[in-house]
Write an enzyme that holds these catalytic residues in place. Structure first.
Site, PDB file in Angstrom:
ATOM      1  N   LYS A  76       0.732  -1.242   0.056  1.00 57.19           N
ATOM      2  CA  LYS A  76      -0.020  -0.007   0.039  1.00 57.19           C
ATOM      3  C   LYS A  76       0.746   1.263   0.097  1.00 57.19           C
ATOM      4  CE  LYS A  76      -4.149  -2.162   2.274  1.00 57.19           C
ATOM      5  NZ  LYS A  76      -5.078  -1.836   3.307  1.00 57.19           N
ATOM      6  N   ASP A 112      -9.816   2.762   2.182  1.00 62.15           N
ATOM      7  CA  ASP A 112      -9.764   1.974   3.545  1.00 62.15           C
ATOM      8  C   ASP A 112     -10.263   2.886   4.643  1.00 62.15           C
ATOM      9  OD1 ASP A 112      -8.807  -0.342   2.792  1.00 62.15           O
ATOM     10  OD2 ASP A 112      -6.548   0.149   2.894  1.00 62.15           O
TER      11      ASP A 112
END
Length: 292
Positions: A76, A112
């Site tokens: 990420k 997220d």
């Protein structure tokens, strides 16, 4: 339904993603909307590639005509240097979980944080947020920390096996939300931090199918502490199960998984998915493919 037969090719890049429910979750919603949609797993373990190969994989996806990629642990943050642009949220967080490939450009987004925020509101309504401990300062931790402070957490203590990384995340969060609202440290201060906390959020890979176990000593938990885990495969991690048995209010990782997928689906397709229907799909998928 759109009914126009428009097609999309997307993928998930990460390590140990075999149990991920993202592919069927996206594909079932696309079916409901009349879209042709193929969601493939690009598992670093199966490809025998290190996390640093994310740039190579992204380049291959561009050449293959992918419309987008979801990115998970451990890529990420590593993916950032390979992108053409970032959404404001992704730039602020320094972490990307969704890459849209369009018009020759790769643009990173972070769904997220919004996914966790929506799941928390639904699953732990009215939970006390005076002091919260966040375990894990990686890409997922950055997103969860942003969400917790957006939700109104008064004081967030970020802890990580790498104390320097925790401190850097706390500093970054402090720059956006106020220095007094975030502090960082290593796991050595976990007992003291939890003793004065209202809640704990776990944002490390521990508890995943490929990384089983508890991320902390169970004796540090107590009934008046709420506990949230972002891991969803298995849905009932050792942490969720242990905390529930002790009488804690708990939030598993299912809601975050669904709501981040809702936002990613919209980014990939430009079509608004049905969040309630995706939640129902997720519940069915978990019961159909029981590994926990």
């Amino acid at each position: 339904m759109t009914g126009d037969g428009q097609g999309f090719l997307v993928g998930l890049v990460g390590s140990g993603i075999g149990p991920s429910l993202s592919p069927p979750l996206h594909e079932r919603e696309a079916d409901e909307l009349g879209l042709r949609y193929l969601y493939r797993r690009l598992d670093l373990d199966r490809l025998r590639k290190p996390a640093s190969a994310i740039g190579e994989i992204l380049a291959a996806a561009r050449l293959a005509g992918y419309d987008g990629l979801n990115v998970t642990h451990p890529c990420k943050q590593l993916v950032l240097e390979h992108l053409d642009d970032l959404s404001p949220d992704a730039a602020a967080l320094g972490a990307v979980n969704t890459v849209v490939l369009r018009d020759g450009r790769a643009v990173g987004h972070n769904t997220d944080w919004s996914g966790f925020a929506r799941a928390f509101d639904r699953g732990l309504p009215e939970a006390a947020l005076r002091q919260v401990v966040l375990l894990g300062a990686g890409g997922a931790g950055a997103a969860v920390g942003h969400a917790l402070l957006t939700l109104g957490t008064g004081r967030l203590t970020v802890l990580d096996v790498d104390g320097q990384r925790a401190g850097e995340l706390a500093t970054s969060l402090g720059e956006r939300f106020g220095a007094a609202r975030a502090e960082g440290g290593d796991l050595g201060v976990l007992p003291a931090a939890l003793a004065r906390a209202d809640g704990l959020v776990h944002a490390t890979p521990t508890g995943m199918a490929a990384h089983p176990g508890l991320p902390l000593d169970a004796e540090l938990l107590r009934p008046d502490l709420w506990v949230a885990d972002i891991v969803y495969r298995p849905l009932e991690t050792a942490l969720v199960r242990t905390a529930r048995e002790l009488g804690c209010r708990v939030l598993d990782g299912g809601g975050m998984a669904v709501f981040q997928a809702v936002d990613a689906f919209r980014l990939f397709t430009g079509v608004e998915p049905d969040a309630d229907r995706m939640l129902a799909h997720f519940t069915t998928l978990v019961s159909d493919v029981r590994v926990d």
